[in-house]
Write a protein that holds these residues in place. Structure first.
Motif, mmCIF file in Angstrom:
data_model
loop_
_atom_site.group_PDB
_atom_site.id
_atom_site.type_symbol
_atom_site.label_atom_id
_atom_site.label_comp_id
_atom_site.label_asym_id
_atom_site.label_seq_id
_atom_site.Cartn_x
_atom_site.Cartn_y
_atom_site.Cartn_z
ATOM 1 N N MET A 117 0.690 -1.390 -0.365
ATOM 2 C CA MET A 117 -0.343 0.126 -0.296
ATOM 3 C C MET A 117 0.628 1.328 0.007
ATOM 4 O O MET A 117 0.225 2.364 -0.492
ATOM 5 N N GLU A 118 2.056 1.533 0.071
ATOM 6 C CA GLU A 118 3.236 2.464 0.321
ATOM 7 C C GLU A 118 3.797 2.524 -0.914
ATOM 8 O O GLU A 118 4.920 3.096 -0.665
ATOM 9 N N ASP A 119 3.635 1.138 -1.781
ATOM 10 C CA ASP A 119 4.491 1.301 -2.952
ATOM 11 C C ASP A 119 5.838 1.456 -2.493
ATOM 12 O O ASP A 119 6.806 2.011 -2.965
ATOM 13 N N PRO A 120 6.245 0.205 -1.798
ATOM 14 C CA PRO A 120 7.408 0.449 -1.266
ATOM 15 C C PRO A 120 8.915 -0.327 -2.776
ATOM 16 O O PRO A 120 8.150 -0.630 -3.795
ATOM 17 N N GLY A 121 9.963 -0.367 -2.295
ATOM 18 C CA GLY A 121 11.240 -0.336 -2.720
ATOM 19 C C GLY A 121 11.118 -2.200 -3.402
ATOM 20 O O GLY A 121 12.010 -2.802 -4.142
ATOM 21 N N ILE A 122 11.534 -2.413 -2.493
ATOM 22 C CA ILE A 122 11.335 -4.043 -1.945
ATOM 23 C C ILE A 122 10.120 -4.740 -1.109
ATOM 24 O O ILE A 122 9.191 -4.447 -0.288
ATOM 25 N N LEU A 123 10.251 -5.782 -1.579
ATOM 26 C CA LEU A 123 8.949 -6.478 -0.986
ATOM 27 C C LEU A 123 9.295 -7.867 -0.539
ATOM 28 O O LEU A 123 10.843 -8.587 -1.104
ATOM 29 N N ILE A 124 9.583 -8.554 1.308
ATOM 30 C CA ILE A 124 9.650 -9.237 1.472
ATOM 31 C C ILE A 124 8.838 -10.427 1.760
ATOM 32 O O ILE A 124 8.007 -10.254 2.590
ATOM 33 N N LEU A 125 8.288 -11.573 0.685
ATOM 34 C CA LEU A 125 7.138 -12.137 1.239
ATOM 35 C C LEU A 125 7.589 -13.607 1.388
ATOM 36 O O LEU A 125 8.172 -14.525 0.545
ATOM 37 N N ASP A 126 7.483 -14.368 2.448
ATOM 38 C CA ASP A 126 6.771 -15.751 2.796
ATOM 39 C C ASP A 126 5.805 -16.602 2.853
ATOM 40 O O ASP A 126 4.646 -16.013 3.527
ATOM 41 N N GLU A 127 6.235 -16.692 1.871
ATOM 42 C CA GLU A 127 4.726 -17.871 1.164
ATOM 43 C C GLU A 127 3.296 -16.793 1.219
ATOM 44 O O GLU A 127 2.570 -17.041 1.241
ATOM 45 N N PRO A 128 4.239 -15.730 0.189
ATOM 46 C CA PRO A 128 2.588 -15.056 -0.737
ATOM 47 C C PRO A 128 1.216 -15.685 -0.928
ATOM 48 O O PRO A 128 0.283 -14.807 -0.864
ATOM 49 N N MET A 129 1.639 -16.730 -1.646
ATOM 50 C CA MET A 129 0.219 -17.655 -1.926
ATOM 51 C C MET A 129 -0.576 -17.859 -1.274
ATOM 52 O O MET A 129 -1.731 -18.864 -1.387
ATOM 53 N N ASN A 130 -0.039 -18.461 0.010
ATOM 54 C CA ASN A 130 -1.064 -19.126 0.669
ATOM 55 C C ASN A 130 -2.398 -19.300 1.528
ATOM 56 O O ASN A 130 -2.374 -18.171 1.514
ATOM 57 N N GLY A 131 -2.918 -20.184 1.446
ATOM 58 C CA GLY A 131 -4.442 -19.773 1.344
ATOM 59 C C GLY A 131 -5.379 -19.754 0.231
ATOM 60 O O GLY A 131 -6.308 -20.018 -0.208
ATOM 61 N N LEU A 132 -4.048 -19.311 -1.124
ATOM 62 C CA LEU A 132 -5.166 -18.664 -2.326
ATOM 63 C C LEU A 132 -5.338 -19.641 -2.813
ATOM 64 O O LEU A 132 -4.990 -20.881 -2.799
ATOM 65 N N ASP A 133 -6.950 -19.647 -3.540
ATOM 66 C CA ASP A 133 -7.124 -20.981 -4.596
ATOM 67 C C ASP A 133 -6.217 -20.381 -5.961
ATOM 68 O O ASP A 133 -5.589 -19.977 -6.598
ATOM 69 N N LYS A 134 -6.688 -21.343 -6.716
ATOM 70 C CA LYS A 134 -6.069 -21.262 -8.416
ATOM 71 C C LYS A 134 -5.995 -19.885 -8.595
ATOM 72 O O LYS A 134 -5.390 -19.552 -8.850
ATOM 73 N N ASN A 135 -7.141 -19.192 -8.363
ATOM 74 C CA ASN A 135 -7.381 -17.932 -9.178
ATOM 75 C C ASN A 135 -6.935 -17.388 -8.498
ATOM 76 O O ASN A 135 -5.749 -15.924 -9.663
#
Length: 228
Positions: free
Chosen positions: A150-168
């Motif tokens: 939301m603050e348009d950062p230059g760096i993203l650190i993401l631990d399991e960002p797809m966790n819990g998401l369905d295929k779509n």
């Protein structure tokens, strides 16, 4: 590329908890406009490395430099960064929008239209009144991603960002991350899914017993593909 051109430089970092050495002489160089994948079994050291880069944990040995600043010396916490590590502490009785609004105003910022656009970007309806405590796991993960970007950062650190998401949901978030890469963001993500790594990552590193090594996707110890 000269070393000063890298956004993040992890140099010979080690970290122990009592007699358990969880990071062992870890080195990693990361530049903008790329997605780096980190894979490994649970307990291999991925989350500890992420927390060390973010400044949540200090190193016993070695240094972590971000944009020329040494963590723990020149700066205490990672800035200009969106972070997902473990479960974000959202207020469970508030809606997703009001959680984001509260966090946004802590930085003396207020822009309803912009926050609504961020929620739509991750596939959430900003008008939804449902409290976060009644969100599905996938909806909470989308909200965590909204907070991270939301603050348009230059760096993203993401631990399991797809966790819990369905295929779509997985497809939508992959598209979002690839678009952010095109915007010259630096993204480091951990995933247990081979397809995430294949589709998203420019470089892949595997952690095993606290040791990091560059890896080929075909030899990774990660799971198979998402199923409908």
């Amino acid at each position: 590329m000269d070393r000063q051109d890298y956004v993040i430089e992890v140099s010979h970092v080690s970290k122990s908890f009592k007699d358990n050495k969880v990071l062992k002489d870890v080195s990693l160089l990361c530049e903008s406009g790329k997605i780096y994948g980190l894979v490994g079994h649970n307990g291999s050291g991925k989350t500890v490395l992420f927390k060390s880069i973010c400044g949540f944990l200090s190193c016993d040995e070695g240094t972590i430099t971000v944009n020329g600043k040494v963590m723990g010396k020149d700066k205490d916490m990672l800035t200009d960064a969106g972070i997902i590590i473990e479960d974000p502490g959202f207020l469970r009785t508030w809606s997703g929008y009001h959680n984001l609004e509260f966090l946004y105003t802590l930085r003396n910022k207020k822009n309803k239209d912009y926050l609504c656009s961020v929620l739509r970007k991750v596939g959430l309806d900003p008008a939804l009144k449902r409290p976060v405590g009644k969100y599905s796991l996938g909806m909470r993960q989308r909200l965590a991603l909204a907070q991270a970007i939301m603050e348009d950062p230059g760096i993203l650190i993401l631990d399991e960002p797809m966790n819990g998401l369905d295929k779509n949901g997985v497809r939508e978030i992959r598209e979002l991350l690839l678009k952010m890469k095109e915007e010259n963001k630096l993204i480091i993500l951990a995933s247990h899914n081979r397809e995430d790594i294949e589709v998203l990552c420019d470089e892949v590193y595997e952690m095993e017993g606290g040791v990091i090594s560059k890896a080929n996707v075909s030899s990774l110890h990660v799971e198979g593909r998402y199923t409908p």
